[in-house]
Design a protein around this motif. Structure first.
Motif, PDB file in Angstrom:
ATOM      1  N   GLU A 176      14.518  24.666  41.057  1.00  0.00           N
ATOM      2  CA  GLU A 176      13.669  25.751  40.576  1.00  0.00           C
ATOM      3  C   GLU A 176      13.720  25.829  39.051  1.00  0.00           C
ATOM      4  O   GLU A 176      14.792  25.816  38.446  1.00  0.00           O
ATOM      5  N   LEU A 223       8.131  22.192  38.228  1.00  0.00           N
ATOM      6  CA  LEU A 223       6.947  21.556  37.653  1.00  0.00           C
ATOM      7  C   LEU A 223       7.060  20.046  37.764  1.00  0.00           C
ATOM      8  O   LEU A 223       8.106  19.468  37.451  1.00  0.00           O
ATOM      9  N   LEU A 250      -2.396  31.010  37.237  1.00  0.00           N
ATOM     10  CA  LEU A 250      -1.093  31.091  37.903  1.00  0.00           C
ATOM     11  C   LEU A 250      -0.360  32.381  37.559  1.00  0.00           C
ATOM     12  O   LEU A 250       0.495  32.823  38.328  1.00  0.00           O
ATOM     13  N   PRO A 264       4.233  33.407  41.158  1.00  0.00           N
ATOM     14  CA  PRO A 264       4.257  32.004  40.725  1.00  0.00           C
ATOM     15  C   PRO A 264       4.526  31.082  41.902  1.00  0.00           C
ATOM     16  O   PRO A 264       5.270  31.435  42.824  1.00  0.00           O
ATOM     17  N   PRO A 265       3.949  29.886  41.911  1.00  0.00           N
ATOM     18  CA  PRO A 265       4.207  28.953  43.013  1.00  0.00           C
ATOM     19  C   PRO A 265       5.606  28.362  42.908  1.00  0.00           C
ATOM     20  O   PRO A 265       6.194  28.304  41.826  1.00  0.00           O
ATOM     21  N   ALA A 266       6.115  27.942  44.036  1.00  0.00           N
ATOM     22  CA  ALA A 266       7.423  27.291  44.030  1.00  0.00           C
ATOM     23  C   ALA A 266       7.341  25.891  43.449  1.00  0.00           C
ATOM     24  O   ALA A 266       8.301  25.405  42.840  1.00  0.00           O
ATOM     25  N   LEU A 267       6.188  25.230  43.625  1.00  0.00           N
ATOM     26  CA  LEU A 267       5.992  23.875  43.109  1.00  0.00           C
ATOM     27  C   LEU A 267       4.618  23.790  42.481  1.00  0.00           C
ATOM     28  O   LEU A 267       3.625  24.222  43.077  1.00  0.00           O
ATOM     29  N   LEU A 268       4.554  23.240  41.277  1.00  0.00           N
ATOM     30  CA  LEU A 268       3.300  23.031  40.565  1.00  0.00           C
ATOM     31  C   LEU A 268       3.195  21.567  40.192  1.00  0.00           C
ATOM     32  O   LEU A 268       4.069  21.041  39.492  1.00  0.00           O
ATOM     33  N   THR A 279       9.387  28.055  38.463  1.00  0.00           N
ATOM     34  CA  THR A 279       8.556  27.112  39.209  1.00  0.00           C
ATOM     35  C   THR A 279       9.023  25.679  38.951  1.00  0.00           C
ATOM     36  O   THR A 279       9.284  25.314  37.799  1.00  0.00           O
ATOM     37  N   ALA A 308       7.145  27.136  33.537  1.00  0.00           N
ATOM     38  CA  ALA A 308       8.037  26.793  34.640  1.00  0.00           C
ATOM     39  C   ALA A 308       9.427  27.392  34.432  1.00  0.00           C
ATOM     40  O   ALA A 308      10.041  27.899  35.385  1.00  0.00           O
ATOM     41  N   ARG A 312       9.171  31.362  34.908  1.00  0.00           N
ATOM     42  CA  ARG A 312       8.794  31.878  36.231  1.00  0.00           C
ATOM     43  C   ARG A 312       9.556  31.216  37.373  1.00  0.00           C
ATOM     44  O   ARG A 312       9.344  31.570  38.531  1.00  0.00           O
ATOM     45  N   ARG A 363       6.562  27.257  51.559  1.00  0.00           N
ATOM     46  CA  ARG A 363       6.615  27.400  50.102  1.00  0.00           C
ATOM     47  C   ARG A 363       5.206  27.480  49.529  1.00  0.00           C
ATOM     48  O   ARG A 363       4.263  26.872  50.043  1.00  0.00           O
TER      49      ARG A 363
END
Length: 459
Positions: free
Chosen positions: A89, A212, A162, A167-171, A210, A205, A208, A119
């Motif tokens: 993360e 990346l 975003l 926030p997304p867990a994976l970008l 995330t 990232a 937040r 996720r």
């Protein structure tokens, strides 16, 4: 007011020059210097003391009781192995490789698995339309995965979107060379644009939490395109290697702040995408029941994983006066020249009137110095037309004095060879002590001359 001084930045290496030139003085590339707008420096900024006026930064000890970032296992074991256990993360990962090698396919599969596990995953493509990515996902059987997909190249638009929700867990950004930041001038793909876009994405990232992933293009020599500082900005650098004409792909960790380097993940390209290869040695070994001249099996080591590969050599005698050729595929040509020189100077073998061809089966690339003895065995076998036993492996490092030196992780190499059915090993004499536990018959050699005599049956 003083006139702002012009500066020109090389798009290949990132060096700065104050006048334009057709060729970069540092990397010798042609037509790569591009003018870049300098930052405005006022007298206040130039004279201001940076020791005051800032925000105090919190300092913590190494033993502070702070929750450490968690890892997100993708469910793809080979990818998790290369990453050191999965995505972290708030980390930034850069993956590079040749066009068509499978970078987007692998990341789409990883994004689909994480999204299917609950996720939040965002996939932003700057090279393809959203419909193209959806068509590939359907072909791979991933059309039902809840991945949030977008096609955009503006860094401001991406970060604004975003920031509107959780926030997304994976970008995933595919690719960083197509991103554009409107805070500076320049076309997408230039050094300044790649650096600025990556910096903004990495800052998002980190703030937040995330994970990346940035996809990077490569140059003609295989290195990641753009400024070298891009590899310093990220936490992990992965290189996706392989030939498009071959089935397998190797994901190699070059830099990893959250795990070990030199770990690899092995994949095979199939109709339904990239599939994991749990036993890579099966890809690089030839199934043969009888000995073949010029072929030797070498237990290579990639990180903590032993991989058995076959090294093949061929020698062709030439007429007097002709210049012999040296061709190498999958190994260092300079190291081959050294091995040939040691064989001639220390062992009395003549390769000066013969063409020498060396190949690592399956397109595998060997960088392990322990391959010296295996290469020497293949060369001697090809020159004398005496096959190496099919149940034997060979490894060890050769010095210029002709001494065979021990190498690291010998027990791990022997254990892998025994697991695949080999019965004997040709190793340095220092590695015979304690190696009997592997179940192999060990033949130890102190010098290369002793090893050659053993192969030629001279004692």
């Amino acid at each position: 007011m003083a006139k702002p001084q012009k500066r020109y930045v090389c798009q290949a290496c990132g060096s700065v020059s104050h006048r334009w030139a057709g060729q970069c003085a540092d990397c010798a590339e042609w037509n790569t210097l591009v003018e870049e707008a300098p930052s405005v420096v006022t007298p206040f900024h130039a004279k201001h003391n940076l020791q005051s006026g800032g925000r105090a930064v919190q300092l913590v000890g190494l033993d502070a009781d702070i929750a450490l970032p968690e890892r997100m296992a993708t469910g793809i074991a080979e990818l998790d192995r290369a990453l050191g256990g999965g995505f972290v993360e708030g980390s930034a990962t850069l993956i590079g490789g040749d066009p068509g090698i499978g970078k987007s396919t692998l990341l789409l599969q990883a994004a689909a698995k994480l999204a299917s596990a609950g996720r939040a995953v965002a996939y932003v493509s700057g090279e393809e339309a959203a419909d193209q990515v959806r068509l590939r996902a359907r072909r791979l059987g991933l059309g039902a995965a809840p991945v949030q997909l977008a096609a955009a190249t503006s860094t401001r638009d991406i970060l604004t979107t975003l920031s509107m929700g959780a926030p997304p867990a994976l970008l995933v950004i595919d690719s960083i060379q197509t991103m554009h930041s409107d805070t500076i001038e320049g076309a997408p793909g230039t050094v300044s644009q790649v650096r600025a876009s990556a910096q903004e994405l990495i800052r998002f990232a980190k703030e937040r939490g995330t994970a990346l992933v940035l996809v990077g293009h490569v140059t003609k020599d295989g290195s990641i395109a753009g400024p070298r500082v891009l590899e310093h900005m990220v936490d992990t650098v992965l290189a996706f290697e392989g030939e498009r004409s071959h089935q397998y792909r190797i994901l190699r960790a070059i830099k990893n702040r959250f795990g070990g380097t030199d770990e690899i993940g092995v994949f095979a390209m199939q109709n339904e995408g990239l599939s994991e290869v749990s036993n890579p040695s099966a890809l690089f070994l030839t199934n043969r029941e009888e000995g073949v001249t010029g072929a030797t099996v070498f237990p290579a080591l990639e990180g903590t994983r032993p991989v058995l590969v076959e090294i093949q050599a061929l020698t062709v005698r030439l007429a007097s006066g002709a210049t012999p050729r040296r061709a190498v595929v999958g190994w260092d040509s300079g190291r081959l020249a050294m091995i040939l020189a040691v064989l001639e100077a220390r062992c009395g073998l003549s390769f000066s009137s013969a063409e020498v061809y060396l190949n690592v089966a399956g397109g595998y690339r060997v960088q392990d110095p322990a391959a010296d003895v295996a290469v020497a065995a293949a060369l001697v076998s090809a020159l004398s037309e005496r096959p190496v036993p099919v149940d034997a492996v060979a490894f060890g490092e050769i010095s210029l004095s002709g001494e065979i030196r021990p190498v690291a992780h010998g027990a791990l190499r022997l254990k892998e060879a025994a697991k695949l059915g080999f019965e004997r090993a040709l190793v340095p004499v220092a590695m015979t002590k304690g190696g009997e536990d592997s179940g192999l018959k060990l033949a130890g050699f102190r010098t290369l001359a002793q090893f050659v005599d053993h192969m030629l049956g001279r004692g």
